[in-house]
Enzyme design. Structure first.
Site, mmCIF file in Angstrom:
data_model
loop_
_atom_site.group_PDB
_atom_site.id
_atom_site.type_symbol
_atom_site.label_atom_id
_atom_site.label_comp_id
_atom_site.label_asym_id
_atom_site.label_seq_id
_atom_site.Cartn_x
_atom_site.Cartn_y
_atom_site.Cartn_z
ATOM 1 N N GLN A 12 7.983 43.255 3.514
ATOM 2 C CA GLN A 12 6.800 43.445 2.657
ATOM 3 C C GLN A 12 6.746 42.397 1.543
ATOM 4 O O GLN A 12 5.708 41.795 1.290
ATOM 5 C CB GLN A 12 6.817 44.859 2.047
ATOM 6 C CG GLN A 12 5.508 45.226 1.360
ATOM 7 C CD GLN A 12 5.637 46.413 0.419
ATOM 8 O OE1 GLN A 12 6.730 46.886 0.107
ATOM 9 N NE2 GLN A 12 4.509 46.919 -0.041
ATOM 10 N N ASP A 34 15.053 35.749 8.716
ATOM 11 C CA ASP A 34 15.046 37.208 8.857
ATOM 12 C C ASP A 34 15.842 37.544 10.102
ATOM 13 O O ASP A 34 16.058 36.677 10.958
ATOM 14 C CB ASP A 34 13.602 37.748 8.972
ATOM 15 C CG ASP A 34 13.525 39.217 8.568
ATOM 16 O OD1 ASP A 34 14.112 40.071 9.263
ATOM 17 O OD2 ASP A 34 12.909 39.514 7.535
ATOM 18 N N ASP A 52 21.178 36.595 10.538
ATOM 19 C CA ASP A 52 21.670 37.900 10.073
ATOM 20 C C ASP A 52 22.527 37.679 8.835
ATOM 21 O O ASP A 52 23.613 37.092 8.921
ATOM 22 C CB ASP A 52 22.492 38.552 11.206
ATOM 23 C CG ASP A 52 22.989 39.933 10.820
ATOM 24 O OD1 ASP A 52 22.705 40.373 9.686
ATOM 25 O OD2 ASP A 52 23.659 40.569 11.663
ATOM 26 N N TYR A 143 20.460 54.792 -1.559
ATOM 27 C CA TYR A 143 19.757 53.546 -1.909
ATOM 28 C C TYR A 143 19.953 53.251 -3.401
ATOM 29 O O TYR A 143 20.305 52.128 -3.787
ATOM 30 C CB TYR A 143 18.278 53.726 -1.563
ATOM 31 C CG TYR A 143 17.360 52.600 -1.977
ATOM 32 C CD1 TYR A 143 17.448 51.344 -1.397
ATOM 33 C CD2 TYR A 143 16.353 52.830 -2.921
ATOM 34 C CE1 TYR A 143 16.565 50.334 -1.764
ATOM 35 C CE2 TYR A 143 15.466 51.819 -3.282
ATOM 36 C CZ TYR A 143 15.575 50.569 -2.694
ATOM 37 O OH TYR A 143 14.692 49.578 -3.052
ATOM 38 N N LYS A 147 21.871 50.165 -5.226
ATOM 39 C CA LYS A 147 21.202 49.267 -6.179
ATOM 40 C C LYS A 147 21.964 49.251 -7.510
ATOM 41 O O LYS A 147 22.102 48.203 -8.141
ATOM 42 C CB LYS A 147 19.743 49.687 -6.399
ATOM 43 C CG LYS A 147 18.840 49.418 -5.195
ATOM 44 C CD LYS A 147 18.708 47.934 -4.902
ATOM 45 C CE LYS A 147 17.777 47.602 -3.757
ATOM 46 N NZ LYS A 147 17.867 46.209 -3.327
HETATM 47 C C1 AKB Z 1 11.372 52.775 -2.137
HETATM 48 O O1 AKB Z 1 10.468 53.600 -2.238
HETATM 49 O O2 AKB Z 1 12.468 53.016 -1.618
HETATM 50 C C2 AKB Z 1 11.154 51.406 -2.732
HETATM 51 C C3 AKB Z 1 11.633 51.298 -4.134
HETATM 52 C C4 AKB Z 1 10.910 51.970 -5.230
HETATM 53 O O3 AKB Z 1 12.609 50.645 -4.384
HETATM 54 N N1 AKB Z 1 9.766 51.063 -2.660
#
Ligand code: AKB
Length: 316
Positions: A12, A34, A52, A143, A147
């Site tokens: 994206q 990519d 990769d 996630y 991060k």
């Molecule tokens: C998600 O929704 O996982 C991402 C983000 C906010 O990092 N778009």
């Protein structure tokens, strides 16, 4: 002229960033990569290679062979998908970043790295409105944990090895060129496609779930602006908050209805509701504004008009 590598060029952000970078630095200087094929304009508009980022040997050879000076590492498993395969997502998100940081440490020609963080570094214990730059970060998603760890690693490589790595905590990103995949904020892109195709949308978040968003042109401009800023102006070496607009599904629905009056919406929240409920509703981006001049130019009304026009054109 610097040679620039973009990892995740089919995604994206990557598919739009490559185009902008090629306008600024010249097509021959922007190397799109990519793990899969990218949109035709990315593959034909300049150098493109399937690569990769998890393969550290292939990565370092590519960087040395093409005399790369700047790396934008955008490949990641987003919040919703990461919850389905937590250990795999952790491995992909962390190992890929560590490969990049190590290469940047070892290869002298690599001068700068960009790596995206996210509002996902925050959690339920964080103030949810106008979330400060420096505040509690206790994410509840894999996630978000990746991060948060990534931000700390970026800061560590900067402090310890002088690696110039720069980062933004993106909010939800809205765009029409390439659809996002597997995120919690994706509803705000999906709704436009379903509005045009079917006149109805089933939303996986509740109607009053407020989240911060940014329209892609603002996100791309901010990303390049941060990378082009004098290093001495940057006071944050983990990741900068950038805010944009804050809205709920109900508010977005009302805005789209100004163009498509019959658009109906059904709310049926799923596991992503808990993720959204743990994230900020709006963020304070005063550090980004003061340090390198971040500005947002699209609001909900302007963004909605462009999204509808462009997706209508695309779906014809
Ligand atoms: C998600 O929704 O996982 C991402 C983000 C906010 O990092 N778009």
């Amino acid at each position: 002229m610097d040679n620039i590598m973009v990892i995740g060029a089919a995604g994206q952000i990557g598919s739009e960033l490559v185009t902008e970078l090629r306008k600024i630095y010249g097509s021959d200087h922007v190397f799109a990569t990519d793990i899969k094929q990218a949109p035709p304009d990315i593959m034909q508009g300049g150098p493109f290679q399937v690569l990769d980022v998890m393969d550290d040997k292939q990565l370092i050879h590519f960087i040395i062979r093409n005399k790369i000076n700047q790396i934008y590492h955008l490949a990641a498993v987003l919040s919703g998908n990461a919850e389905k395969l937590p250990t795999q997502a952790w491995r992909i998100n962390m190992d890929s970043l560590m490969n990049i940081l190590e290469v940047a440490k070892m290869v002298e020609e690599v001068k700068k790295v960009f790596w995206p963080s996210s509002i996902a570094v925050f959690g339920p214990s964080t103030p949810r409105n106008h979330t400060p730059q420096l505040t509690i970060r206790e994410p509840i998603t894999v996630y978000g944990i990746s991060k948060l760890a990534g931000e700390q690693w970026c800061d560590y490589y900067f402090q310890r090895f002088g690696v110039d790595v720069r980062s933004l905590r993106y909010p939800g990103l809205i765009s029409y060129k390439t659809e996002a995949g597997g995120g919690t904020t994706d509803y705000a892109v999906e709704i436009f496609y379903d509005a045009i195709r079917h006149g109805s949308y089933e939303c996986f978040l509740a109607k009053d779930t407020a989240l911060p968003f940014l329209f892609m042109p603002d996100a791309i401009r901010a990303t390049i602006q941060l990378m082009e800023s004098e290093r001495s102006r940057l006071s944050v070496h983990s990741s900068y908050n950038i805010g944009g607009m804050s809205f709920t599904p109900a508010k977005l629905h009302r805005e789209i209805k100004k163009h498509i009056p019959n658009l109906s919406i059904r709310y049926k929240h799923d596991f992503r509701q808990a993720i959204a409920d743990s994230w900020p509703q709006s963020v304070d981006d005063s550090f980004a504004r003061a340090d390198w001049g971040f500005e947002q130019s699209y609001d909900l009304e302007k963004m909605t008009g462009i999204m509808l026009k462009e997706i209508q054109k695309k779906l014809k």
